[in-house]
Design a protein around this motif. Structure first.
Motif, PDB file in Angstrom:
ATOM      1  N   ALA A  18       0.836  -1.204   0.000  1.00 57.44           N
ATOM      2  CA  ALA A  18       0.000   0.000   0.000  1.00 57.44           C
ATOM      3  C   ALA A  18       0.869   1.252   0.000  1.00 57.44           C
ATOM      4  N   GLY A  19       1.975   1.238   0.761  1.00 54.06           N
ATOM      5  CA  GLY A  19       2.874   2.388   0.794  1.00 54.06           C
ATOM      6  C   GLY A  19       3.550   2.623  -0.553  1.00 54.06           C
ATOM      7  N   LEU A  20       3.955   1.558  -1.247  1.00 54.20           N
ATOM      8  CA  LEU A  20       4.595   1.688  -2.557  1.00 54.20           C
ATOM      9  C   LEU A  20       3.634   2.278  -3.584  1.00 54.20           C
ATOM     10  N   LEU A  21       2.380   1.806  -3.557  1.00 49.57           N
ATOM     11  CA  LEU A  21       1.397   2.318  -4.520  1.00 49.57           C
ATOM     12  C   LEU A  21       1.003   3.760  -4.187  1.00 49.57           C
ATOM     13  N   ASP A  22       0.937   4.085  -2.902  1.00 49.22           N
ATOM     14  CA  ASP A  22       0.652   5.476  -2.524  1.00 49.22           C
ATOM     15  C   ASP A  22       1.788   6.388  -3.011  1.00 49.22           C
ATOM     16  N   GLY A  23       3.024   5.944  -2.880  1.00 50.55           N
ATOM     17  CA  GLY A  23       4.159   6.738  -3.352  1.00 50.55           C
ATOM     18  C   GLY A  23       4.115   6.945  -4.857  1.00 50.55           C
ATOM     19  N   LEU A  24       3.694   5.884  -5.591  1.00 44.43           N
ATOM     20  CA  LEU A  24       3.565   6.005  -7.048  1.00 44.43           C
ATOM     21  C   LEU A  24       2.483   7.024  -7.402  1.00 44.43           C
ATOM     22  N   GLN A  25       1.376   6.998  -6.655  1.00 44.53           N
ATOM     23  CA  GLN A  25       0.287   7.936  -6.885  1.00 44.53           C
ATOM     24  C   GLN A  25       0.748   9.376  -6.648  1.00 44.53           C
ATOM     25  N   GLU A  26       1.540   9.597  -5.610  1.00 46.22           N
ATOM     26  CA  GLU A  26       2.010  10.953  -5.302  1.00 46.22           C
ATOM     27  C   GLU A  26       2.972  11.459  -6.379  1.00 46.22           C
ATOM     28  N   PRO A  32       0.470   4.311 -13.340  1.00 48.54           N
ATOM     29  CA  PRO A  32       0.840   3.873 -14.685  1.00 48.54           C
ATOM     30  C   PRO A  32       0.982   2.357 -14.736  1.00 48.54           C
ATOM     31  N   GLY A  33       0.465   1.768 -15.819  1.00 50.91           N
ATOM     32  CA  GLY A  33       0.432   0.307 -15.910  1.00 50.91           C
ATOM     33  C   GLY A  33       1.790  -0.348 -15.744  1.00 50.91           C
ATOM     34  N   THR A  34       2.807   0.179 -16.460  1.00 49.17           N
ATOM     35  CA  THR A  34       4.132  -0.451 -16.407  1.00 49.17           C
ATOM     36  C   THR A  34       4.724  -0.373 -15.008  1.00 49.17           C
ATOM     37  N   ASP A  35       4.664   0.820 -14.402  1.00 49.81           N
ATOM     38  CA  ASP A  35       5.215   0.976 -13.062  1.00 49.81           C
ATOM     39  C   ASP A  35       4.458   0.121 -12.040  1.00 49.81           C
ATOM     40  N   THR A  36       3.128   0.051 -12.183  1.00 41.53           N
ATOM     41  CA  THR A  36       2.315  -0.727 -11.250  1.00 41.53           C
ATOM     42  C   THR A  36       2.658  -2.213 -11.336  1.00 41.53           C
ATOM     43  N   VAL A  37       2.785  -2.709 -12.583  1.00 45.30           N
ATOM     44  CA  VAL A  37       3.132  -4.127 -12.763  1.00 45.30           C
ATOM     45  C   VAL A  37       4.497  -4.431 -12.169  1.00 45.30           C
ATOM     46  N   THR A  38       5.447  -3.519 -12.358  1.00 42.62           N
ATOM     47  CA  THR A  38       6.791  -3.720 -11.801  1.00 42.62           C
ATOM     48  C   THR A  38       6.753  -3.797 -10.279  1.00 42.62           C
ATOM     49  N   ILE A  39       6.019  -2.860  -9.672  1.00 42.32           N
ATOM     50  CA  ILE A  39       5.927  -2.840  -8.210  1.00 42.32           C
ATOM     51  C   ILE A  39       5.263  -4.111  -7.688  1.00 42.32           C
ATOM     52  N   VAL A  40       4.135  -4.470  -8.292  1.00 38.39           N
ATOM     53  CA  VAL A  40       3.405  -5.657  -7.825  1.00 38.39           C
ATOM     54  C   VAL A  40       4.221  -6.931  -8.069  1.00 38.39           C
ATOM     55  N   GLY A  41       4.909  -6.993  -9.212  1.00 35.86           N
ATOM     56  CA  GLY A  41       5.720  -8.165  -9.508  1.00 35.86           C
ATOM     57  C   GLY A  41       6.814  -8.377  -8.491  1.00 35.86           C
TER      58      GLY A  41
END
Length: 268
Positions: A18-26, A32-41
């Protein structure tokens, strides 16, 4: 609503995601799809999704595997013992005896002994032509899930144990062992005893599953022959009967006599 528990590894990992995705949102104002997939992967790599089953391999019996090959067929059959497999092979040999009858060292009629007939028909293994066979014993295996508990009062536990029972046959007349059934570590031998001229049944409890052993070291057991119960240790033996009033009086008198040094004697 589920609240992750930071005290557990999985809860901590969810909070980190949740913290990683919040940081991406900020940073980007979106996911972004590519960044989100990388983080989740990368986050998923922290987990193991392998299924670990507590399985043990158990020999559930033994079979004799007979393979017969020629130019036209390749057949595999299973037999419960070597003698039966050899008899089936000898039957095929005798039906095809004309193929070898009269050859060097081969009689015109097949021998009555199965092993001799097979050996003459096929010849040495290195000299066999279009026809050959292999015959060998192989264990029949199965995977068994280890039980965390085993209770004689639980019908499902008993059914599971009963379905896992294994029969250990003799491998042949020259085998020094005896036929045996194994269930929950209990070994039951049933065999013909020529020395005693009797059918013998022998129960061995040394390897019984410890969950079936009572506090006094015994295993609850009932043995029946037909409709008759010949052994039963389920019911405790009755307590000794209490002496009647006059017997108790005599015993007290006897004890008192012993303490007084035999002052009173019978007939005095």
């Amino acid at each position: 609503m589920i609240t992750p528990d930071p005290a557990t590894p999985s809860g901590e990992a969810i909070i980190d995601l949740a913290g990683l995705l919040d940081g991406l949102q900020e940073r980007t104002g979106e996911w972004p799809g590519t960044d989100t997939v990388t983080i989740v992967g990368r986050w998923l790599n922290r987990f193991s999704f392998a299924i670990h089953e507590d399985l043990t391999t158990q020999a559930a019996g033994r079979a004799w595997v007979l393979r017969q090959q020629d130019r036209h067929s390749d057949e595999v059959t299973l037999w419960s013992d070597e003698g039966s497999a050899l008899a089936a092979l000898a039957r095929h040999v005798r039906s095809s005896w004309d193929n070898v009858a009269g050859d060097e060292g081969i009689p015109y009629l097949p021998p009555a002994d199965d092993r001799t007939a097979v050996d003459l028909y096929y010849g040495p293994k290195e000299d066999r032509g279009d026809e050959e066979y292999t015959l060998c014993a192989s264990d029949i295996l199965r995977c068994v899930r280890a039980s965390g508990s085993l209770s004689l009062s639980d019908a499902e536990d008993c059914a599971e144990a009963n379905s896992s029972a294994v029969f250990h046959p003799m491998e042949g007349p020259d085998d020094e062992g005896l036929p045996c059934t194994e269930i929950a570590g209990i070994l039951v031998f049933v065999y013909l005893d020529a020395d005693r001229e009797a059918v013998r049944v022998s129960v061995h409890l040394d390897t019984t599953d410890e969950q079936l052993v009572r506090a006094d070291g015994t295993v609850p057991m009932v043995v029946e022959i037909g409709d008759a119960t010949v052994f039963d240790n389920l019911t405790p033996p009755p307590a000794p009967a209490q002496p009647t009033r006059w017997k108790a009086l005599v015993r007290r008198l006897a004890r008192r006599t012993a303490r007084s040094g035999g002052k009173y004697r019978q007939g005095d």
